[in-house]
Scaffold this active site. Sequence first.
Site, PDB file in Angstrom:
ATOM      1  N   GLY A 473       8.808   0.778  11.375  1.00  0.00           N
ATOM      2  CA  GLY A 473       7.475   0.420  11.847  1.00  0.00           C
ATOM      3  C   GLY A 473       6.528   0.063  10.727  1.00  0.00           C
ATOM      4  N   ILE A 610       0.127  -4.861  -4.181  1.00  0.00           N
ATOM      5  CA  ILE A 610       0.273  -4.788  -2.726  1.00  0.00           C
ATOM      6  C   ILE A 610       0.866  -6.108  -2.236  1.00  0.00           C
ATOM      7  CG2 ILE A 610      -0.944  -4.433  -0.537  1.00  0.00           C
ATOM      8  CD1 ILE A 610      -0.873  -1.991  -2.506  1.00  0.00           C
ATOM      9  N   PRO A 613      -0.660  -7.130   2.307  1.00  0.00           N
ATOM     10  CA  PRO A 613      -1.919  -6.378   2.462  1.00  0.00           C
ATOM     11  C   PRO A 613      -2.180  -5.867   3.874  1.00  0.00           C
ATOM     12  CG  PRO A 613      -2.270  -8.387   1.193  1.00  0.00           C
ATOM     13  CD  PRO A 613      -0.876  -8.455   1.716  1.00  0.00           C
ATOM     14  N   LYS A 614      -1.857  -6.688   4.850  1.00  0.00           N
ATOM     15  CA  LYS A 614      -2.194  -6.282   6.219  1.00  0.00           C
ATOM     16  C   LYS A 614      -1.381  -5.069   6.664  1.00  0.00           C
ATOM     17  CE  LYS A 614      -3.828  -8.977   9.987  1.00  0.00           C
ATOM     18  NZ  LYS A 614      -3.784 -10.263  10.679  1.00  0.00           N
ATOM     19  N   GLN A 619      -0.447   1.007   6.997  1.00  0.00           N
ATOM     20  CA  GLN A 619       0.367   2.156   6.600  1.00  0.00           C
ATOM     21  C   GLN A 619      -0.507   3.270   6.019  1.00  0.00           C
ATOM     22  OE1 GLN A 619       3.591   1.062   4.018  1.00  0.00           O
ATOM     23  NE2 GLN A 619       4.776   2.878   4.519  1.00  0.00           N
ATOM     24  N   LYS A 682       4.894  -0.405  -5.727  1.00  0.00           N
ATOM     25  CA  LYS A 682       5.393   0.968  -5.597  1.00  0.00           C
ATOM     26  C   LYS A 682       5.184   1.439  -4.156  1.00  0.00           C
ATOM     27  CE  LYS A 682       3.166   2.609  -9.497  1.00  0.00           C
ATOM     28  NZ  LYS A 682       2.947   3.447 -10.703  1.00  0.00           N
ATOM     29  N   GLY A 683       5.940   2.449  -3.766  1.00  0.00           N
ATOM     30  CA  GLY A 683       5.910   2.917  -2.378  1.00  0.00           C
ATOM     31  C   GLY A 683       4.579   3.541  -1.998  1.00  0.00           C
ATOM     32  N   GLU A 686       4.642   7.746   1.806  1.00  0.00           N
ATOM     33  CA  GLU A 686       4.428   9.198   1.687  1.00  0.00           C
ATOM     34  C   GLU A 686       3.022   9.512   1.196  1.00  0.00           C
ATOM     35  OE1 GLU A 686       7.109  10.362   2.965  1.00  0.00           O
ATOM     36  OE2 GLU A 686       8.524   8.768   2.473  1.00  0.00           O
TER      37      GLU A 686
END
Lengths: 720, 214
Positions: A473, A610, A613-614, A619, A682-683, A686
């Site tokens: 998702g 990023i 971006p959207k 997230q 980068k992630g 989390e």
Amino acid sequence: MKQQELLNIPPFTEGINRVDGKLKVTGAAKYAAEFNLPNMAWAVLVPSTITKGTISTIDTKAAERAPGVLKVITYLNAPKLPGYDSGKDPSKPPTGGGPLRLFVDNTVKFNGHPIAMVVADSFERATYAASLVKATYNKESFQTDASKVLDKADTPKGPRFADYKRGNPEEWQNAPVKVEEEYIIPIEVHNPMELSAIVAHWTADDKVTVYDKTQGVKSTQNAIAQAFKLPPDNVQVITKFVGGAFGNALRTWPHETATVMAAQMIKRPVKLVLTREMQFNSVGFRPYTWQKIRIGATADGKFTGLIHEARAQTSSFEEFTEGTVNMARFMYACPNVGTIYKITPVDTNTPTWMRGPGEATGAFALESAIDELAYKLNLDPIELRIRNHADTDPENGKPFSTKYLKEAYEMGADKIGWKNRPSKPGTLTEDGWLIGYGMGSGVFGAGRGRATVKATMQSDGILLLQTAVTDIGVGTGTAMTQIAADAFGIPSSKIKFELGDSSLPPSPTQGGSMITSTVGGAVHDACLALKEKFQQLIGNGGSDKPDYAKVLKDKGLQQLDVTITSSGSSEMRDFSSYSYSVHFVQVKVHPKTGVTRINKVVSVADSGHIVSPKTARSQVVGGAIGGIGMALMEEAVIDHRFGRYVNADLAGYHVPVHADIPQIDALFVNKPDYKVNPMGAKGMGEIALIGMSAAVANAIYNATGKRFRELPITPDKVMI
Amino acid sequence: MDEQYNEGLPDGQGQSAGNPRRDFLKKSTLLTAVALTPGVAVKAAENHVDEHVAAVFEKLPVDIEINGVKHNVLVEPRVTLLDLLREQLNLTGTKKGCDYGQCGACTVHVDGHRVNSCLTLAVMVDGKKVTTIEGLAKGDELHPMQEAFIKHDGFQCGYCTPGQIMSAVACVREGHAGSEMEIREYMSGNICRCGAYPNIVNAIMEVKAGGQQV
């Protein structure tokens, strides 16, 4: 237009729309349970009514005779799966114990442990027949309350979980200002909107196709191949859409294997959809965790010693571990640090990683304690953090690949209006409500794994990218399309990204904030390789941006493709790489009713460049909302007299709804980290949640002067 | 005439059944029922013959118009509208999130009103018009609410989305989209675990402000 201005619609961020958006808004997106196959049967599980013991008798006669029933499976008639005899189960977590297996013997390990599966020719008939299965048990005494057995907690095996010491952690005791407090989080349940589901279809005696809710089609393929002793290629796992998971589909759970077995037994496709109640005891949860923080500082706010201790629940049959205490080792510059992590078994199913995982649990304690210390020092909590900012990784001495945490503090503080925060708690009121500001930070490792991507330029000029990743998702397909558009230099409308099928080139399981970096890196590399191949085909002097369809036609080719496997560079080993988040919250608390309302939220992510971006904004907003749920409402309650959840549904287990959530500002530092991957990304999955619950708790303290160290902070606790 | 009832039957059981309910009534008059000795009835019950008999005659004919298409189906009274849509008619756009009316993922319109299809038995919509997410767009032309959800990214995983959109359309039609606060209140029956709430509210505000026919 004027009307829009009146309604104060905030501008949405740039970036392409979600590539699968149209499928999702028209109902055409197909989730696991929505593959209705010819001659398909429906399975329903029968849960145990006791918490621990053995089945002494199980009567399936009435169920077997009920209309439409094709099979009732129990431990008495289930075939022994060949892979259950030996071999490593890839679905099991990295530490000790063994995974749950259904219908292998008469033991009951937790309340709701499935004791039978009824398969019938309709969902209603299977459901009714399941109610006819009757069992008697030899009950045994049990313990489901981890808080009662914290003293029995033990250190998990493996070096990662050994006690950690840097300098002399006990130094905190000699500091002039110190905090020593305990923090507790309850069991929390992922509760994605999609129920766990699987459709299993044996297409030949030794070949099975499953439509499954999983975060990793390759890992589920391996788990099923292992259980049935099949070559992995004979197992195809298809997961085109996942209706949220947040960690609960990281493993291959026993109900999935059992459904594959049922389909084999009746030689028909079988569908199983878990009930909402079963989401609480079948597919993991965030474990109850007790924590203690001991921290000392000099009068000018320099940390002198820090000990972070955690004890968390696991199941009686399997060790579950997570990185609850890790953040304390590297987040702040402190010469003397200790961490202690232990787990204690109780009679529930095994917990699993839930968004943010252990780091979110740990950050609640650490970031709350630092807030407490700031008030004792009479220092602004941001200033205290800046005074203890780690310029290099204090755990291993390595430089950070990039770190813009100070910028993130500043961006968030500006946006929320941190200067309006009262330095003395409980002093700002508005219309009878107490107003407070709080912040908390989060951190999570930013790595890059290995993935393989096939890039094909088709004769119609569409660039097709294929890999066996899933999208739970977060917008993986959208981010990958954006990365490919940038790398290949064609519009995103000319790119198609195909995922969710184990027969595609291998990709890792979606989790741990790794996919944009890992799969994105491979997409980037595959695009460059295909571009290079085109350049060789065209020869010197060709256009840098040729008409690819025309080139293929001129050369008499149907298509041109490359398959590239790529992973992080060895240079990464010389650096520490993390993503950071800083969350700011303004709350209002009603002093008489104890109600907390979230007024404003600003979440800032330092997660490299990023790429989309959207979807990135969504997230971060979603993670903040998850953190608000964790702080204010989420708690799965077990009646420990019976070992059973008493609020195993969405009326009893509260998650945020529309009315709880204001507009949320998601800000990005947006500075690339090219050491991690060529996109500099980068992630952020989390970090979007990590630290948020502390920000809320700290804001409630600022509003009321009451410190809450046990989540969730419900009105009954606040009003007392 | 007979074939139209086959749609909702598993295993093509309707092939020769005609209207089983009517057949059953024809064959088992009150007299024959009385003629059954109690002993036989008990024995039948013990062998679950009664359940097999019930399985045949307990299906009821239901006429529903779904997304403008008339459906004549035979359903057991215990079948929910949600399961009829998803499991029998393969209209899987409507989602099952809880089955208890607590999450809103199954929201559809019945005669223009939003309802939780998991709390609605299929037999209750006999003679009514049902609109699901599949029936919202006009061919390739998306409904303004669908367009707004895409533009404002009013979703992540997409699982709650059909319910959110059906609810959002009804929210505007009901006149409950007058302010951000009102929208949040009247959309609170639709849970989104990914946390797309602000984006969903923005999408609804834009549709409302645009004044288009919804």
